[in-house]
Enzyme design. Sequence first.
Site: not given
Ligand code: UGA
Length: 313
Positions: A149
């Site tokens: 991504y």
């Molecule tokens: C998010 C968005 O999903 C992306 O589309 C965006 O581009 C990105 O932010 C960005 O900053 O650019 P992410 O930071 O991975 O990505 O956001 P979340 O899906 O909210 O996850 C946040 C954290 O929580 C991650 O470390 C993930 O591994 C963790 N998480 C997420 C869990 O531990 N359990 C879950 O069920 C979901």
Amino acid sequence: MRVLITGVAGFIGSNLAGKFLSNGHSVIGIDKFSDYYSRAQKEFNLSKLISHREFNFIETDLMWAGLEEALKNSDIIFHLAAQPGVLHSWGENFNIYVRNNILATQYLLEILKYHPEKPLIFASSSSVYGNTYHIPMNEENILNPISPYGLTKLTCEKLLELYHGAWGIKYLCLRFFTVFGPGQRPDMAIHKFLKAALHKEKISIYGDGEQRRDFTYIETLTDFLLGIIDNKKWGITLNVGGGKYITVNEAVSMISSIAGKKMDVQYIEKQKGDMNETLADIDRAAELFDYAPSFNIEDGIASQWEWIKNFYA
Ligand code: UGA
């Protein structure tokens, strides 16, 4: 001003459209209702916009008919449409990310080269940085995405530079950092955890939960985007984050106290493509655009909690 928003039915797009409409602008919104998550949530997002007389909605894929006409009738373009989801971008899904992120953006740029007076605001991502050696993440850092991504977003950034150099396209490339708040996508952590609190379900934390995120409140972002529509500085890339970070474990504790529920947590394996930490260096945004986020993460989660209860009612 006449604003074109791609991906208008999504989380950021629908909030942004609401922001422009309530500030006297007109909005043309495009969305194809991709199946990454439910059409019902996207229709819910649109329901607060659709009756506004300055809102014009077109359901179409960006690469089908309609884009050129919409572009002609707009003064500025916010290109938010994308295949989101960092962790889903492996394997055969990559094809969809290439199509909806890289090819769709290049298609838009091809049309824009005939309208170089119309600025393009592009939604990039903190995921272009990868596991960087330098925190906070500065726009001058070496970019090493660790997810497919992130790689597609970086390719889009490079396309902007190419078209800027070759055709004079005016762009601002904005790197968003884990945006949250009312309307957030259902696959994102805060949405999933609040929903689980509501329904008394178990949550899964990836790894040890000590990964850190610069969570950015949606209204901080939409206020910033509203403020830049009269901008005259182009060809710039900048971070738009909160400028502070917390661990996933800390976010879960906040959710537990805001929802008044003890969370049922299981820790599962760390996911490939998940960055260890994100933190935006926001000095460039502050210097060029007076960006000064002042939101409080607990207040943001509390307003998302109200939205979650209403949405799932
Ligand atoms: C998010 C968005 O999903 C992306 O589309 C965006 O581009 C990105 O932010 C960005 O900053 O650019 P992410 O930071 O991975 O990505 O956001 P979340 O899906 O909210 O996850 C946040 C954290 O929580 C991650 O470390 C993930 O591994 C963790 N998480 C997420 C869990 O531990 N359990 C879950 O069920 C979901």
